[in-house]
Design a protein around this motif. Structure first.
Motif, mmCIF file in Angstrom:
data_model
loop_
_atom_site.group_PDB
_atom_site.id
_atom_site.type_symbol
_atom_site.label_atom_id
_atom_site.label_comp_id
_atom_site.label_asym_id
_atom_site.label_seq_id
_atom_site.Cartn_x
_atom_site.Cartn_y
_atom_site.Cartn_z
ATOM 1 N N PRO A 1 0.509 -1.310 0.020
ATOM 2 C CA PRO A 1 -0.128 0.028 0.229
ATOM 3 C C PRO A 1 1.052 1.060 0.254
ATOM 4 C CG PRO A 1 -0.479 -1.324 2.001
ATOM 5 C CD PRO A 1 0.574 -2.437 1.461
ATOM 6 N N ASP A 2 1.558 1.447 0.712
ATOM 7 C CA ASP A 2 2.954 2.652 0.585
ATOM 8 C C ASP A 2 3.645 2.625 -0.958
ATOM 9 O OD1 ASP A 2 3.021 0.154 3.150
ATOM 10 O OD2 ASP A 2 5.056 0.507 2.945
ATOM 11 N N THR A 3 4.017 1.298 -0.825
ATOM 12 C CA THR A 3 4.721 1.607 -2.751
ATOM 13 C C THR A 3 3.888 2.392 -3.200
ATOM 14 O OG1 THR A 3 5.796 -0.557 -1.901
ATOM 15 C CG2 THR A 3 5.544 0.015 -4.190
ATOM 16 N N PHE A 4 2.468 2.156 -3.598
ATOM 17 C CA PHE A 4 1.763 3.082 -4.584
ATOM 18 C C PHE A 4 0.685 4.154 -4.446
ATOM 19 C CE2 PHE A 4 -0.758 -0.470 -7.410
ATOM 20 C CZ PHE A 4 -0.393 -1.474 -6.189
ATOM 21 N N ALA A 5 1.144 4.376 -2.522
ATOM 22 C CA ALA A 5 1.478 5.739 -1.959
ATOM 23 C C ALA A 5 2.020 6.230 -2.660
ATOM 24 C CB ALA A 5 0.803 6.167 -0.856
ATOM 25 N N LEU A 6 3.245 6.137 -2.683
ATOM 26 C CA LEU A 6 4.479 7.239 -2.457
ATOM 27 C C LEU A 6 5.394 7.146 -3.638
ATOM 28 C CD1 LEU A 6 7.035 4.984 -0.654
ATOM 29 C CD2 LEU A 6 7.054 7.556 0.615
ATOM 30 N N THR A 7 4.358 6.161 -4.655
ATOM 31 C CA THR A 7 5.025 6.641 -6.033
ATOM 32 C C THR A 7 4.085 7.602 -6.680
ATOM 33 O OG1 THR A 7 5.318 3.945 -6.446
ATOM 34 C CG2 THR A 7 4.375 5.364 -8.190
ATOM 35 N N GLU A 8 2.701 7.558 -6.284
ATOM 36 C CA GLU A 8 1.811 8.416 -6.353
ATOM 37 C C GLU A 8 1.727 10.273 -5.653
ATOM 38 O OE1 GLU A 8 -3.135 7.922 -6.217
ATOM 39 O OE2 GLU A 8 -3.207 9.287 -5.744
#
Lengths: 288, 400
Positions: free
Chosen positions: B242-249
């Motif tokens: 979930p944080d991988t996605f959030a960091l990228t966004e």
């Protein structure tokens, strides 16, 4: 400035998560442990509408909120009303409702796992840059924040400016006295529970536009909602919104200025402070 | 009289049932599996773990079962949810071994759950082929539990791969030497951080920003804005899905442009490329595959057909390879005797979808450490020695 805006946007998210529980716990006296699951279910439905039928989550709100209202009304009527009827004290109802909704939590989680699987889900909606005072923010977060403000505003008008809203608030303060002045406590509680469910579903729908979620994430949201509701003063919409904003700003400030590892500590420190100095919550009434 | 008839009938029924049960037991091989279906790791297991078990069982059964000593044995799966809890996982293994009496056990999912169940799996004598555990204690674990085999490598390998990839980019002039380093505060993130920071410093990089954040954080805007303020050339995050996605966004939203952008678990998920589309191009993450390998392409096609979803580009194929190792070891041993199968695993290399795997000392030494999205596939760009097919890492272009 950037920290403040990010914090306010985060606070908006928290307000979305907590508003529904404020009504359900504050008015209907149901400590709904399945509130996080309701939120995640709305995330999934919004995702499904968006991915399969290209329904924008903002339009999706108009489908999801009424559906959640009806489902929660049914849950209250069929599942929780018997508990309310047989409970001799408020404490007993609280314990019973915790147990019943604990069961609901697993039921909802199981249904979601069955229908959507356990994988992480996310989709891109309005993931564009939005500039405020030279800083960049996600447009989806800004839109969710604005929607949260509108929803909270509408709720405030309903509760403080309408006759029925006043009745609902009276039930929140004291169900027995409300009964004495001719308020139909049972139907006010059912309405509050259903409305709370609908609000939670709205929160989920808006959250899904920028959050990565999966079927077992509900409990995280339930915890957050619980902290905010208790901090704000049980049953008080203004308190919940204020508590949510305070938490959002504090967490962002700690993450930006101190260390991102301490955000949880900051949350619980604030929570403890409020409990120490205003155990009834920011806007809560002193028990007599 | 009536009673005697009844007795006879009852005895016949019991005998018949026992006989058919006996016959059935002869022709099927019971496979036990315990992994998260709920709890924090359910999301990862749903992508990487469960679909491969389904695929493997179906594949083996479709071709008539496993050949064990001249007999074809079909596979029957007994599966339990460990709720991402070590205690629950231990109970499940106990149940699989003593109540269900399964013939073999599929590895649990994730480092923590594998380590939690390893002593029990060892006690019951099952081969334990882990495919989603990455920890620096691998050599020690392999010694402590000789029945255990470790296919995914060590966190040191994974973290040093990051330094390798960044060195390649620096030497080609794509980036400078300023690195921002963040990690999720749990076993995985901390181990990679502890191995990655010294590796980066040794390679001559300056760590200009470092931070860790609690598991479950999705509001990472402050982290990205602080990292951006430190003006790095490369961003490295040992993060969870979930944080991988959030960091990228957030990086994309805040126009945080660096020449190298690395995020952790989840980057290799099909959903990552699906969500970020063109912007995924150039993003590096943990894992990787040899996208040119025919065997792997075949595997990916079958995975999609049978499970309806694409596999991830890291541990999915390794999970399937682990099941292939088990399958080939049973067939080679020609018996379902667990000790014989364990001995067989150590003997000769296995031919799998990720290439040849040798487990002579219980550890697979040929692992991918870093992959990068390049034109729709997550190619390995850093790996341990002996791994074929690594591509050169490329500079990350500015976010669109």
């Amino acid at each position: 400035m950037e920290t403040l805006i990010t914090g306010i946007l985060l606070g908006g998210t928290y307000a979305l998560i907590a508003l529904g529980l404020t009504l359900q716990y504050g008015v209907a006296r149901i400590m709904n442990l399945a509130t996080g699951e309701t939120l995640v279910a709305a995330c999934f439905i919004a995702f499904w509408l968006f991915a399969s039928y290209q329904v924008s989550p903002l339009w999706g709100l108009f489908l999801i909120a009424p559906a959640a209202f009806v489902i929660n009304w049914a849950i209250y009527t069929w599942l929780l009303r018997p508990l309310v009827d047989r409970a001799k004290t408020a404490g007993m109802l609280e314990v019973d409702s915790i147990l019943a909704t604990f069961g609901l939590l697993f039921l909802f989680q199981g249904l979601m796992l069955r229908s959507f699987g356990g994988a992480y889900t996310s989709y891109t909606f309005l993931a564009e840059r939005f500039e405020i005072f030279g800083g960049y923010y996600g447009l989806n977060r800004v839109v969710a924040f604005v929607a949260a403000c509108l929803i909270a505003g509408a709720l405030y008008l309903f509760l403080y400016r309408t006759r029925y809203g006043t009745a609902v608030r009276a039930v929140a303060v004291n169900p027995n006295s409300a009964n004495l002045v001719g308020i139909d406590v049972a139907s006010a509680a059912a309405l509050a529970f259903a409305l709370g469910g609908a609000l939670t579903a709205c929160g989920g729908t808006l959250l899904s536009t920028y959050y990565t979620f999966n079927a077992s994430m509900g409990v995280v949201f339930t915890m957050k909602a619980l902290i905010i509701v208790i901090m704000g003063g049980v049953g008080d919409v203004r308190g919940a919104v204020l508590a949510a904003l305070i938490l959002g700003i504090a967490e962002t400030a700690v993450a930006r200025l101190v260390d991102p590892g301490l955000t949880l500590a900051a949350t619980y420190a604030l929570f403890t402070l409020v409990l120490l100095f205003r155990p009834q919550g920011i806007f809560g009434r002193q028990q007599t | 009289m009536f009673r005697r008839h009844m007795m006879t009938l009852a005895v016949s029924v019991a005998t018949l049932a026992a006989a058919t049960g006996f016959a059935a037991a002869q022709d099927t091989l019971k496979i036990g599996a315990s992994a998260p279906k709920t709890g924090p790791l359910a999301g990862g297991a749903a992508v990487t773990h469960w679909p491969n078990i389904k695929l493997w069982i179906q594949e083996v059964n479709n071709r008539g079962g496993l050949k064990v000593g001249g007999k074809n044995m079909k596979l029957e799966l007994v599966e339990y949810d460990d709720k991402t809890s070590g205690e629950e996982a231990v109970k499940n293994i106990q149940r699989l071994a003593t109540v269900d009496k399964v013939d073999f056990i599929v590895t649990p999912y994730s480092t923590g759950l594998n380590v939690a169940t390893a002593p029990l799996i060892a006690r019951y004598g099952y081969p334990h082929i882990t495919t989603s555990a990455a920890t620096d204690n691998v050599p020690e674990f392999a010694k402590r539990w000789p029945n255990s085999f470790w296919l995914l490598g060590t966190s040191k390998q994974l973290a040093e791969g990051v330094a390798d990839a960044l060195v390649k980019l620096r030497d080609s002039g794509a980036i400078g030497k300023r690195v921002a380093l963040v990690n999720v505060a749990d076993a995985f993130g901390l181990e990679l951080f502890n191995a990655g920071k010294p590796a980066l410093q040794k390679a001559g990089f300056d760590i200009v920003y470092e931070a860790s954040y609690p598991l479950g954080t999705q509001d990472v805007a402050p982290i990205i804005s602080a990292a951006k303020a430190a003006n790095p050339d490369a961003f490295v995050a040992f993060s969870y899905p979930p944080d991988t996605f959030a960091l990228t966004e957030q990086a994309q939203i805040q126009k945080f442009d660096v020449g190298a952008f690395y995020v952790g678990v989840g980057t290799a998920f099909p959903g990552y490329a699906g969500r970020f589309k063109d912007n995924a191009n150039g993003v590096m993450g943990v894992g990787g595959i040899n996208a040119d390998s025919k065997a792997l392409q075949e595997y990916r096609k079958k995975h999609k057909e049978v499970t309806g979803a694409d596999p991830d580009s890291w541990a999915s194929a390794v999970t399937y390879a682990g099941l292939q190792v088990l399958e080939q070891a049973i067939e080679r041993a020609g018996t379902t005797d667990k000790a014989a199968v364990i001995a067989e695993i150590k003997k000769k290399p296995f031919n799998t979808v990720v290439g040849e795997i040798s487990l002579a000392d219980n550890i697979n030494h040929k692992v991918w450490s870093v992959g990068q999205w390049q034109n729709g596939s997550f190619n390995g760009v850093a790996a341990s020695k002996g791994v074929d097919g690594a591509k050169a890492p490329v500079k990350k272009e500015a976010w669109k």
